[in-house]
Write a protein that holds these residues in place. Structure first.
Motif, short mmCIF file in Angstrom:
data_model
loop_
_atom_site.label_atom_id
_atom_site.label_comp_id
_atom_site.label_asym_id
_atom_site.label_seq_id
_atom_site.Cartn_x
_atom_site.Cartn_y
_atom_site.Cartn_z
N HIS A 67 5.51 -6.02 0.14
CA HIS A 67 4.44 -5.26 -0.49
C HIS A 67 3.16 -5.46 0.33
O HIS A 67 2.61 -6.56 0.39
CB HIS A 67 4.22 -5.73 -1.93
CG HIS A 67 3.08 -5.03 -2.61
ND1 HIS A 67 3.13 -3.69 -2.92
CD2 HIS A 67 1.87 -5.47 -3.02
CE1 HIS A 67 1.99 -3.34 -3.49
NE2 HIS A 67 1.21 -4.42 -3.56
N LEU A 68 2.66 -4.39 0.96
CA LEU A 68 1.44 -4.46 1.75
C LEU A 68 0.24 -4.04 0.89
O LEU A 68 0.36 -3.14 0.05
CB LEU A 68 1.53 -3.55 2.98
CG LEU A 68 2.58 -3.93 4.02
CD1 LEU A 68 2.64 -2.89 5.10
CD2 LEU A 68 2.27 -5.29 4.60
N PRO A 69 -0.94 -4.67 1.07
CA PRO A 69 -2.13 -4.26 0.32
C PRO A 69 -2.52 -2.81 0.65
O PRO A 69 -2.17 -2.28 1.70
CB PRO A 69 -3.22 -5.23 0.76
CG PRO A 69 -2.56 -6.27 1.59
CD PRO A 69 -1.20 -5.79 1.94
N GLY A 70 -3.34 -2.22 -0.21
CA GLY A 70 -3.72 -0.82 -0.05
C GLY A 70 -4.63 -0.56 1.14
O GLY A 70 -4.71 0.56 1.63
N PHE A 71 -5.37 -1.57 1.60
CA PHE A 71 -6.28 -1.33 2.71
C PHE A 71 -5.59 -1.38 4.07
O PHE A 71 -6.22 -1.09 5.08
CB PHE A 71 -7.45 -2.32 2.68
CG PHE A 71 -7.05 -3.77 2.74
CD1 PHE A 71 -6.81 -4.38 3.96
CD2 PHE A 71 -6.93 -4.51 1.58
CE1 PHE A 71 -6.45 -5.71 4.01
CE2 PHE A 71 -6.58 -5.84 1.63
CZ PHE A 71 -6.33 -6.45 2.84
N ILE A 72 -4.33 -1.71 4.13
CA ILE A 72 -3.58 -1.67 5.38
C ILE A 72 -3.15 -0.22 5.61
O ILE A 72 -2.49 0.37 4.77
CB ILE A 72 -2.34 -2.59 5.34
CG1 ILE A 72 -2.73 -4.03 5.01
CG2 ILE A 72 -1.54 -2.49 6.62
CD1 ILE A 72 -3.43 -4.74 6.12
N THR A 73 -3.55 0.34 6.74
CA THR A 73 -3.21 1.73 7.03
C THR A 73 -2.10 1.81 8.06
O THR A 73 -1.89 0.89 8.86
CB THR A 73 -4.44 2.49 7.57
OG1 THR A 73 -4.88 1.85 8.75
CG2 THR A 73 -5.55 2.51 6.55
N ALA A 74 -1.46 2.93 8.05
CA ALA A 74 -0.39 3.16 9.02
C ALA A 74 -1.03 3.46 10.38
O ALA A 74 -2.17 3.90 10.45
CB ALA A 74 0.47 4.32 8.56
N PRO A 75 -0.33 3.24 11.44
CA PRO A 75 -0.87 3.55 12.77
C PRO A 75 -1.21 5.04 12.87
O PRO A 75 -0.45 5.91 12.47
CB PRO A 75 0.26 3.18 13.72
CG PRO A 75 1.13 2.24 12.98
CD PRO A 75 0.99 2.62 11.54
N GLY A 76 -2.43 5.31 13.41
CA GLY A 76 -2.88 6.69 13.59
C GLY A 76 -3.64 7.25 12.41
O GLY A 76 -4.25 8.31 12.51
N ASP A 77 -3.65 6.59 11.26
CA ASP A 77 -4.40 7.05 10.09
C ASP A 77 -5.82 6.51 10.15
O ASP A 77 -6.13 5.53 10.83
CB ASP A 77 -3.73 6.58 8.80
CG ASP A 77 -2.45 7.34 8.49
OD1 ASP A 77 -2.21 8.38 9.14
OD2 ASP A 77 -1.69 6.87 7.61
N THR A 78 -6.71 7.17 9.39
CA THR A 78 -8.11 6.73 9.31
C THR A 78 -8.21 5.50 8.43
O THR A 78 -7.65 5.46 7.33
CB THR A 78 -8.99 7.85 8.72
OG1 THR A 78 -8.84 9.01 9.52
CG2 THR A 78 -10.44 7.45 8.69
N ASP A 79 -8.93 4.52 8.91
CA ASP A 79 -9.15 3.30 8.13
C ASP A 79 -10.32 3.55 7.19
O ASP A 79 -11.49 3.46 7.57
CB ASP A 79 -9.43 2.13 9.07
CG ASP A 79 -9.40 0.80 8.36
OD1 ASP A 79 -9.21 0.80 7.12
OD2 ASP A 79 -9.58 -0.23 9.03
N VAL A 80 -10.03 3.89 5.95
CA VAL A 80 -11.04 4.26 4.96
C VAL A 80 -11.93 3.07 4.63
O VAL A 80 -13.16 3.21 4.49
CB VAL A 80 -10.37 4.82 3.69
CG1 VAL A 80 -11.41 5.16 2.64
CG2 VAL A 80 -9.54 6.03 4.03
N LEU A 81 -11.36 1.90 4.53
CA LEU A 81 -12.15 0.71 4.20
C LEU A 81 -13.20 0.44 5.27
O LEU A 81 -14.35 0.13 4.95
CB LEU A 81 -11.24 -0.51 4.03
CG LEU A 81 -11.96 -1.81 3.67
CD1 LEU A 81 -12.61 -1.68 2.30
CD2 LEU A 81 -11.01 -2.98 3.71
#
Length: 146
Positions: free
Chosen positions: A12-26
């Motif tokens: 289970h990964l936290p919500g602030f971890i983004t996939a490669p290539g996605d915008t880091d919203v945090l």
């Protein structure tokens, strides 16, 4: 297709971890908050720094200029003593020695028989006699030319 997770990765990964290539919203949100905080604190600092000048603005011109110079010295030298001195000077009402001395000098000149110098704080009076002499001279010139 989705790639399988590495066996050592948590399931289970936290919500602030983004996939490669996605915008880091945090990161974007924290960047905006950081810029707003720096601008807000800077505005508060400059507003507080100009407090003695705003207080001295209602006083005499010389006192205001001294407080403004002390404020600039405090800003450029980062020496808080200049700011404190400027704040104290802005809080104190200095007595007006100039007006009584000018009045005394004018009275002494009047007693001596010389014409008193005009007070620089009062506007120059426009006399009706002065205006009527110019009007009379212009009429007489017009009659002489006619």
């Amino acid at each position: 297709m989705s790639e399988p997770l590495h066996p050592a990765a948590p399931h289970h990964l936290p919500g602030f971890i983004t996939a490669p290539g996605d915008t880091d919203v945090l990161m974007v949100v924290v960047g905006i908050i950081l810029i707003a905080a720096v601008v807000g604190v800077g505005n508060l600092y400059l507003h507080l720094h100009t407090l003695p000048e705003r207080m001295a603005h209602k006083t005499q011109k010389l006192q205001f200029e001294i407080v403004a110079v002390l404020g600039l010295l405090a800003l450029f030298t980062h020496n808080h003593l200049f700011w404190v001195i400027g704040l104290l000077l802005a809080m104190v009402d200095l007595p007006d020695f100039g007006t009584p001395l000018r009045r005394i000098a004018g009275s002494v000149e009047k007693i001596a028989g010389g014409p008193p110098e005009p007070d620089p704080t009062e506007p120059a009076p426009e006399t009706a006699a002065h205006a009527s002499t110019h009007g009379h001279a212009a009429k007489s010139e017009a009659k002489a030319h006619a």
